[in-house]
Design an enzyme around this catalytic site. Structure first.
Site, PDB file in Angstrom:
ATOM      1  N   CYS A 226     -13.645  25.349 -96.753  1.00 52.59           N
ATOM      2  CA  CYS A 226     -14.620  24.427 -96.159  1.00 52.59           C
ATOM      3  C   CYS A 226     -15.958  25.064 -95.805  1.00 52.59           C
ATOM      4  CB  CYS A 226     -14.009  23.766 -94.930  1.00 52.59           C
ATOM      5  SG  CYS A 226     -12.616  22.753 -95.377  1.00 52.59           S
ATOM      6  N   HIS A 368     -19.917  20.422 -90.610  1.00 48.89           N
ATOM      7  CA  HIS A 368     -18.834  20.088 -91.545  1.00 48.89           C
ATOM      8  C   HIS A 368     -17.782  19.234 -90.826  1.00 48.89           C
ATOM      9  CE1 HIS A 368     -15.579  20.272 -94.346  1.00 48.89           C
ATOM     10  NE2 HIS A 368     -14.801  20.905 -93.493  1.00 48.89           N
TER      11      HIS A 368
HETATM   12  C1  LIG Z   1      -7.007  13.411 -87.336  1.00 50.45           C
HETATM   13  C2  LIG Z   1      -6.112  14.385 -86.567  1.00 50.45           C
HETATM   14  C3  LIG Z   1      -5.296  15.204 -87.583  1.00 50.45           C
HETATM   15  C4  LIG Z   1      -5.124  13.557 -85.713  1.00 50.45           C
HETATM   16  O1  LIG Z   1      -5.844  12.833 -84.722  1.00 50.45           O
HETATM   17  P1  LIG Z   1      -5.512  13.051 -83.145  1.00 50.45           P
HETATM   18  O2  LIG Z   1      -6.481  12.258 -82.355  1.00 50.45           O
HETATM   19  O3  LIG Z   1      -5.396  14.494 -82.838  1.00 50.45           O
HETATM   20  O4  LIG Z   1      -4.113  12.303 -83.040  1.00 50.45           O
HETATM   21  P2  LIG Z   1      -2.751  12.744 -82.377  1.00 50.45           P
HETATM   22  O5  LIG Z   1      -2.928  13.782 -81.325  1.00 50.45           O
HETATM   23  O6  LIG Z   1      -2.083  11.469 -81.962  1.00 50.45           O
HETATM   24  O7  LIG Z   1      -1.955  13.382 -83.581  1.00 50.45           O
HETATM   25  C5  LIG Z   1      -1.350  12.558 -84.576  1.00 50.45           C
HETATM   26  C6  LIG Z   1      -0.251  13.364 -85.207  1.00 50.45           C
HETATM   27  O8  LIG Z   1      -0.849  14.422 -85.991  1.00 50.45           O
HETATM   28  C7  LIG Z   1      -0.235  15.652 -85.651  1.00 50.45           C
HETATM   29  N1  LIG Z   1      -1.168  16.742 -85.909  1.00 50.45           N
HETATM   30  C8  LIG Z   1      -2.436  16.869 -85.498  1.00 50.45           C
HETATM   31  N2  LIG Z   1      -2.974  18.022 -85.965  1.00 50.45           N
HETATM   32  C9  LIG Z   1      -2.006  18.611 -86.707  1.00 50.45           C
HETATM   33  C10 LIG Z   1      -1.951  19.817 -87.465  1.00 50.45           C
HETATM   34  N3  LIG Z   1      -3.000  20.614 -87.585  1.00 50.45           N
HETATM   35  N4  LIG Z   1      -0.788  20.116 -88.084  1.00 50.45           N
HETATM   36  C11 LIG Z   1       0.273  19.290 -87.988  1.00 50.45           C
HETATM   37  N5  LIG Z   1       0.255  18.128 -87.309  1.00 50.45           N
HETATM   38  C12 LIG Z   1      -0.855  17.788 -86.654  1.00 50.45           C
HETATM   39  C13 LIG Z   1       0.112  15.504 -84.176  1.00 50.45           C
HETATM   40  O9  LIG Z   1       1.113  16.412 -83.793  1.00 50.45           O
HETATM   41  C14 LIG Z   1       0.612  14.049 -84.159  1.00 50.45           C
HETATM   42  O10 LIG Z   1       1.939  13.994 -84.657  1.00 50.45           O
HETATM   43  P3  LIG Z   1       3.074  13.234 -83.828  1.00 50.45           P
HETATM   44  O11 LIG Z   1       3.188  13.977 -82.514  1.00 50.45           O
HETATM   45  O12 LIG Z   1       4.312  13.323 -84.645  1.00 50.45           O
HETATM   46  O13 LIG Z   1       2.596  11.830 -83.628  1.00 50.45           O
HETATM   47  C15 LIG Z   1      -6.981  15.261 -85.619  1.00 50.45           C
HETATM   48  O14 LIG Z   1      -6.139  16.065 -84.830  1.00 50.45           O
HETATM   49  C16 LIG Z   1      -7.951  16.137 -86.354  1.00 50.45           C
HETATM   50  O15 LIG Z   1      -9.016  15.700 -86.796  1.00 50.45           O
HETATM   51  N6  LIG Z   1      -7.586  17.422 -86.477  1.00 50.45           N
HETATM   52  C17 LIG Z   1      -8.412  18.405 -87.145  1.00 50.45           C
HETATM   53  C18 LIG Z   1      -8.009  18.500 -88.569  1.00 50.45           C
HETATM   54  C19 LIG Z   1      -8.367  19.858 -89.072  1.00 50.45           C
HETATM   55  O16 LIG Z   1      -7.901  20.867 -88.597  1.00 50.45           O
HETATM   56  N7  LIG Z   1      -9.251  19.862 -90.092  1.00 50.45           N
HETATM   57  C20 LIG Z   1      -9.712  21.100 -90.653  1.00 50.45           C
HETATM   58  C21 LIG Z   1      -9.008  21.261 -91.886  1.00 50.45           C
HETATM   59  S1  LIG Z   1      -9.197  22.879 -92.489  1.00 50.45           S
HETATM   60  C22 LIG Z   1     -10.462  22.758 -93.541  1.00 50.45           C
HETATM   61  O17 LIG Z   1     -11.321  21.923 -93.362  1.00 50.45           O
HETATM   62  C23 LIG Z   1     -10.460  23.672 -94.717  1.00 50.45           C
HETATM   63  C24 LIG Z   1      -9.401  23.748 -95.491  1.00 50.45           C
HETATM   64  C25 LIG Z   1      -9.427  24.535 -96.709  1.00 50.45           C
HETATM   65  C26 LIG Z   1      -9.666  23.948 -97.920  1.00 50.45           C
HETATM   66  C27 LIG Z   1      -9.632  24.691 -99.081  1.00 50.45           C
HETATM   67  C28 LIG Z   1      -9.372  26.056 -99.035  1.00 50.45           C
HETATM   68  O18 LIG Z   1      -9.351  26.792-100.168  1.00 50.45           O
HETATM   69  C29 LIG Z   1      -9.182  26.665 -97.808  1.00 50.45           C
HETATM   70  C30 LIG Z   1      -9.190  25.898 -96.669  1.00 50.45           C
END
Ligand SMILES: CC(C)(COP(=O)(O)OP(=O)(O)OC[C@H]1O[C@@H](n2cnc3c(N)ncnc32)[C@H](O)[C@@H]1OP(=O)(O)O)[C@@H](O)C(=O)NCCC(=O)NCCSC(=O)/C=C/c1ccc(O)cc1
Length: 465
Positions: A226, A368
């Site tokens: 990213c 980003h």
């Molecule tokens: C939209 C999300 C994912 C969820 O929204 P929220 O408001 O936090 O909602 P919740 O707190 O209710 O979470 C919903 C569910 O998602 C889960 N969750 C929440 N983050 C997580 C988690 N990183 N893991 C695994 N479960 C999760 C969370 O545990 C929960 O699961 P559950 O308890 O079963 O309902 C939000 O947390 C968010 O925007 N997180 C940031 C996402 C993030 O880290 N993005 C960066 C990605 S990395 C990048 O950009 C580059 C990548 C890359 C690309 C190419 C390459 O070669 C190298 C690298």
């Protein structure tokens, strides 16, 4: 050819310092054109889970489907959308007014008033639509892509070796047309991608597709993820400022095919679901050069300073690895908090290096949009106004996270907003002021954790009429 004694005389009067000085540009590296492109298939976020579980033959895993939906759909918004549809049916004649009213209820964000758009279900992830190379046709031809235990890397790499440069060419040819000079005037090409794993690589193929000169200096950047787009822009700045007359084409092209596979039964690693909830495909192209040619080139943003910071103790927070069944991700749960906790330090490093103290509220922001939560927490950590990240949120909403290409979309969106405001004037009160700030920060994050910052200044092509 000059006689030997003349050559000797010249060698004594011209120093390497003189040569160096003559090579250097006078002005700062400047963005001269920006364009973006996406694959044809556009999928709304509310239909994505159905598509994903159908094509990966995973419909027997309803709990995982539910989990995917939980990651990106806020149930409250589903209800409000239904309610909204009912109102809309009854009050059809007040269509636009109702949109405005609805948006004003949901957010005090000025941008919503400008856009008159529908409320959406992808509220939690902040995403409404994504463009993807993977569609039914691709999955029919390659059912092995569904299962990451099956060997499929060869086929993925083969497809990407054509699709990645072709998508880049779509954006780059538009950028060159906007720039207004022939493609053969490009002196350097920097290509960033995580999606292509072959050599000769996408940079070579793109140069052929665009008809660049055979002496163009090509560089390929891989696996920066990213922050790839930002890294490429930083290198373009160095090249443009150190080579008088250089015109650098930055191309960034990502198709997530390399990491597309179905969820695993009994899957506890939710990385797959998070990645499939957020990632989209797209390419961005930027032309960078110093000392723009009057009446030919249109300077959009000057690049005043660039820096990179590695966040301490963060090596395992974002990782990727190529395996026989495709690329696997790990995205740490606390990533948004980690970025927000370090953001001031990254900015202080950048601004401190040039001895400038900036008030974060006074800048425009091109961050980003890795995920909605990242933008929310950074906004909060910097004490920014609601709406300061509007361009990033808009790109996230329309395209998802396209890895390294995404910041180019954000820069283009900022340029578009700037042009609209220039055309229609200052529409209302203080909210517009931040949009009109001349100085801004472009930031991207990726594996490392690496944070890249470029300090930008709006250039004359976006000022006045
Ligand atoms: C939209 C999300 C994912 C969820 O929204 P929220 O408001 O936090 O909602 P919740 O707190 O209710 O979470 C919903 C569910 O998602 C889960 N969750 C929440 N983050 C997580 C988690 N990183 N893991 C695994 N479960 C999760 C969370 O545990 C929960 O699961 P559950 O308890 O079963 O309902 C939000 O947390 C968010 O925007 N997180 C940031 C996402 C993030 O880290 N993005 C960066 C990605 S990395 C990048 O950009 C580059 C990548 C890359 C690309 C190419 C390459 O070669 C190298 C690298």
């Amino acid at each position: 050819m000059a006689p030997a004694h003349h050559q000797a005389a010249a060698a004594t009067t011209v120093t390497t310092q003189d040569i160096r000085r003559a090579q250097r540009a006078d002005g700062p590296a400047t963005v001269l054109a920006i364009a973006t492109a996406n694959p044809e298939t556009r999928r709304s976020q509310d239909e994505y889970a159905d598509f994903y579980f159908r094509v990966t033959k995973s419909e027997h895993l309803p709990q995982l489907k539910e989990k995917l939906e939980r990651i990106y759909v806020d149930k409250f918004y589903i209800n409000t959308v239904e309610l909204y549809a009912m109102y809309n049916f009854i009050l059809e004649s007040h269509y636009k007014l109702l949109y405005l009213f609805w948006d004003s209820l949901q957010s005090s964000n000025f941008e919503n008033f400008l856009q008159i758009r529908k409320p959406h279900q992808g509220k939690k992830s902040g995403i409404e639509n994504r463009y993807t190379y993977v569609n039914d046709e691709v999955m029919k031809a390659h059912p092995e892509f569904s299962d990451r235990k099956l060997p499929s890397l060869d086929a993925r790499v083969e497809i990407a070796s054509n699709a990645v440069p072709e998508l880049a060419a779509a954006a780059a040819s538009m950028a060159i047309a906007e720039w207004g000079r022939p493609a053969t005037d490009i002196t350097h090409l920097i290509f960033s991608t995580y999606s292509d794993l072959k050599a000769p690589s996408s940079d070579r193929r793109l140069a052929s597709l665009l008809g660049l000169r055979h002496t163009v200096c090509r560089t390929i950047l891989s696996l920066h993820g990213c922050y790839g787009g930002c890294r490429a822009l930083q290198l373009a700045k160095e090249l443009a400022e150190n080579n008088r007359g250089a015109r650098v084409l930055v191309a960034c092209s990502e198709i997530s095919l390399i990491a597309f596979y179905g969820p695993e039964e009994g899957c506890t690693d939710t990385d797959t679901l998070v990645a499939h909830a957020l990632f989209g495909d797209g390419s961005g192209a930027v032309i960078v050069g110093a000392d723009p040619v009057d009446a030919v080139e249109r300077p959009l943003f000057e690049m005043a300073f660039a820096s990179q910071t590695t966040v301490p103790d963060s090596e395992g927070a974002i990782t990727v690895q190529h395996k026989k069944g495709g690329m696997e991700y790990h995205i740490a749960r606390g990533l948004p908090e980690m970025l927000a906790g370090n953001i001031k330090r990254c900015l202080a490093d950048a601004f401190g290096a040039i001895g400038v103290a900036a008030r974060w509220k006074d800048l425009f922001w091109a961050v980003h949009p890795g995920g909605r939560r990242i933008l929310d927490l950074i906004e909060e950590a910097l004490g920014l106004d609601n709406g300061a990240m509007a361009a990033s949120r808009q790109v996230l909403r329309e395209y998802g996270n396209m890895s390294g290409s995404t910041v180019i979309f954000v820069l283009n969106e900022l340029r578009r907003r700037r042009q609209v405001l220039r055309e229609y004037g200052n529409m209302s009160g203080s909210t517009v002021i931040f949009v009109l700030n001349d100085w801004g920060a472009l930031m991207a994050f990726g594996p490392g954790i690496t944070a890249e910052t470029i300090l930008l200044r709006v250039a004359s092509g976006l000022k006045g009429n």
